[in-house]
Scaffold this motif. Sequence first.
Motif, mmCIF file in Angstrom:
data_model
loop_
_atom_site.group_PDB
_atom_site.id
_atom_site.type_symbol
_atom_site.label_atom_id
_atom_site.label_comp_id
_atom_site.label_asym_id
_atom_site.label_seq_id
_atom_site.Cartn_x
_atom_site.Cartn_y
_atom_site.Cartn_z
ATOM 1 N N ALA A 36 0.746 -1.289 -0.068
ATOM 2 C CA ALA A 36 -0.042 -0.011 0.086
ATOM 3 C C ALA A 36 0.741 1.438 -0.072
ATOM 4 O O ALA A 36 0.569 2.261 -0.664
ATOM 5 N N GLY A 37 1.750 1.206 0.513
ATOM 6 C CA GLY A 37 2.811 2.313 0.736
ATOM 7 C C GLY A 37 3.519 2.584 -0.646
ATOM 8 O O GLY A 37 3.660 3.840 -0.964
ATOM 9 N N LYS A 38 3.904 1.659 -1.198
ATOM 10 C CA LYS A 38 4.496 1.423 -2.564
ATOM 11 C C LYS A 38 3.487 2.404 -3.472
ATOM 12 O O LYS A 38 3.936 3.250 -4.283
ATOM 13 N N ALA A 39 2.263 1.757 -3.630
ATOM 14 C CA ALA A 39 1.031 2.147 -4.591
ATOM 15 C C ALA A 39 0.870 3.770 -4.152
ATOM 16 O O ALA A 39 0.662 4.614 -4.880
ATOM 17 N N THR A 40 0.841 4.129 -3.040
ATOM 18 C CA THR A 40 0.695 5.439 -2.396
ATOM 19 C C THR A 40 1.522 6.174 -2.939
ATOM 20 O O THR A 40 1.291 7.523 -3.454
ATOM 21 N N ALA A 41 2.781 5.877 -2.690
ATOM 22 C CA ALA A 41 3.906 6.724 -3.105
ATOM 23 C C ALA A 41 3.775 7.259 -4.586
ATOM 24 O O ALA A 41 4.152 8.222 -4.993
ATOM 25 N N SER A 42 3.412 6.253 -5.371
ATOM 26 C CA SER A 42 3.608 6.535 -6.832
ATOM 27 C C SER A 42 2.391 7.417 -7.346
ATOM 28 O O SER A 42 2.672 8.194 -8.033
ATOM 29 N N MET A 103 5.268 28.193 -7.535
ATOM 30 C CA MET A 103 5.479 27.474 -6.317
ATOM 31 C C MET A 103 6.477 26.488 -6.564
ATOM 32 O O MET A 103 6.744 26.119 -7.349
ATOM 33 N N SER A 104 7.461 26.496 -5.402
ATOM 34 C CA SER A 104 8.350 25.265 -5.295
ATOM 35 C C SER A 104 8.631 24.867 -3.956
ATOM 36 O O SER A 104 8.162 25.581 -2.969
ATOM 37 N N PHE A 105 9.221 23.834 -3.674
ATOM 38 C CA PHE A 105 8.923 23.001 -2.488
ATOM 39 C C PHE A 105 10.301 22.354 -2.123
ATOM 40 O O PHE A 105 10.704 21.508 -3.034
ATOM 41 N N ALA A 106 11.000 22.719 -1.193
ATOM 42 C CA ALA A 106 12.376 22.167 -0.490
ATOM 43 C C ALA A 106 12.053 21.139 0.258
ATOM 44 O O ALA A 106 11.697 21.448 1.616
ATOM 45 N N GLN A 107 11.744 19.977 0.166
ATOM 46 C CA GLN A 107 11.286 18.894 0.757
ATOM 47 C C GLN A 107 12.408 18.432 1.834
ATOM 48 O O GLN A 107 13.700 18.449 1.504
ATOM 49 N N ASP A 108 12.089 18.478 3.170
ATOM 50 C CA ASP A 108 12.762 17.944 4.291
ATOM 51 C C ASP A 108 12.453 16.322 4.559
ATOM 52 O O ASP A 108 13.555 15.617 4.797
ATOM 53 N N ARG A 109 11.288 15.878 4.369
ATOM 54 C CA ARG A 109 10.837 14.613 4.488
ATOM 55 C C ARG A 109 9.719 14.167 3.745
ATOM 56 O O ARG A 109 8.673 14.991 3.628
ATOM 57 N N ALA A 110 9.603 12.839 3.062
ATOM 58 C CA ALA A 110 8.336 12.388 2.619
ATOM 59 C C ALA A 110 8.045 11.142 3.443
ATOM 60 O O ALA A 110 8.989 10.286 3.587
ATOM 61 N N ILE A 111 7.045 10.975 3.744
ATOM 62 C CA ILE A 111 6.701 9.423 4.507
ATOM 63 C C ILE A 111 5.248 8.975 3.659
ATOM 64 O O ILE A 111 4.198 9.591 3.572
ATOM 65 N N HIS A 112 5.694 7.794 3.380
ATOM 66 C CA HIS A 112 4.661 7.019 2.842
ATOM 67 C C HIS A 112 4.083 6.038 3.562
ATOM 68 O O HIS A 112 4.948 4.881 3.597
ATOM 69 N N SER A 113 3.027 6.019 3.994
ATOM 70 C CA SER A 113 2.632 4.964 5.265
ATOM 71 C C SER A 113 1.325 4.390 5.186
ATOM 72 O O SER A 113 0.193 5.077 5.052
ATOM 73 N N GLY A 114 1.254 3.121 4.488
ATOM 74 C CA GLY A 114 -0.072 2.494 3.942
ATOM 75 C C GLY A 114 -0.570 3.442 3.118
ATOM 76 O O GLY A 114 0.078 3.676 2.072
ATOM 77 N N ASN A 115 -1.801 3.897 2.997
ATOM 78 C CA ASN A 115 -2.536 4.659 2.122
ATOM 79 C C ASN A 115 -2.308 6.228 2.412
ATOM 80 O O ASN A 115 -2.976 6.955 1.532
ATOM 81 N N MET A 116 -1.669 6.741 3.042
ATOM 82 C CA MET A 116 -1.323 8.086 3.468
ATOM 83 C C MET A 116 0.249 8.317 3.038
ATOM 84 O O MET A 116 1.318 7.842 3.042
ATOM 85 N N ALA A 117 0.487 9.694 2.512
ATOM 86 C CA ALA A 117 1.688 10.244 1.961
ATOM 87 C C ALA A 117 1.697 11.572 2.744
ATOM 88 O O ALA A 117 0.636 12.174 2.799
ATOM 89 N N ALA A 143 1.916 18.750 3.716
ATOM 90 C CA ALA A 143 0.852 18.358 2.777
ATOM 91 C C ALA A 143 0.694 16.775 3.324
ATOM 92 O O ALA A 143 1.520 16.073 3.342
ATOM 93 N N MET A 144 -0.699 16.385 3.519
ATOM 94 C CA MET A 144 -1.227 15.101 3.881
ATOM 95 C C MET A 144 -1.946 14.659 2.945
ATOM 96 O O MET A 144 -3.117 15.372 2.411
ATOM 97 N N ILE A 145 -1.725 13.427 2.089
ATOM 98 C CA ILE A 145 -2.512 13.066 1.153
ATOM 99 C C ILE A 145 -2.906 11.636 1.247
ATOM 100 O O ILE A 145 -2.086 10.786 1.506
ATOM 101 N N ARG A 146 -4.098 11.544 1.077
ATOM 102 C CA ARG A 146 -4.622 9.903 1.304
ATOM 103 C C ARG A 146 -5.042 9.477 -0.101
ATOM 104 O O ARG A 146 -5.656 10.058 -1.013
ATOM 105 N N VAL A 147 -4.401 8.345 -0.499
ATOM 106 C CA VAL A 147 -4.827 7.588 -1.650
ATOM 107 C C VAL A 147 -5.692 6.286 -1.505
ATOM 108 O O VAL A 147 -5.195 5.314 -0.425
#
Length: 181
Positions: A36-42, A103-117, A143-147
Amino acid sequence: MTIFRNARFALAAVALAIPALAQAAEGRPGETYLDAGKATASVADAYFADYIALDWDGLEPLLAEDASFADPTAELLFGNPPTEGRAAIMEKFRKGYASISQMSFAQDRAIHSGNMALYEGTLSWTLNFADGNVVSTSMPFVAMIRVEDGKVVSHRDYGDYANFIEAMRELRAPGQDSGEG
């Protein structure tokens, strides 16, 4: 009373462990979660990249028909209520964000946890006003995104708009040259 509380905790722990135990019994401990985390990430990574790029045509097919969007941290500043449904979200992005030139985004961290990013970093953006004034600012941003089923069903932004407010104050400060002669 303590016995009942301990029994409830034990039952809750067993209930939470059952799916993991079932996967382990199949020889796949945690695979459903990891898959689920891999699918959410893509999906979420592509969606978030399009969001930052203001690429509404790229983002739209990634949204579920019944998706929702909200930025609770902007409600007091812009009066943005949550938006429900793909059509309404796309109208909000295409019209409501039309004055944002970049807009631009300097990312500090990305978390892909189950169906949440979750994306955490610094968002920089430029807002162009109808009167020709421009405000560019940067702010801490999450930003929190649910897939679900390969589509974004929920997008929540959380930002610290203090730098934007300060930039607006400087723009509107008394004694500044208004450009009128």
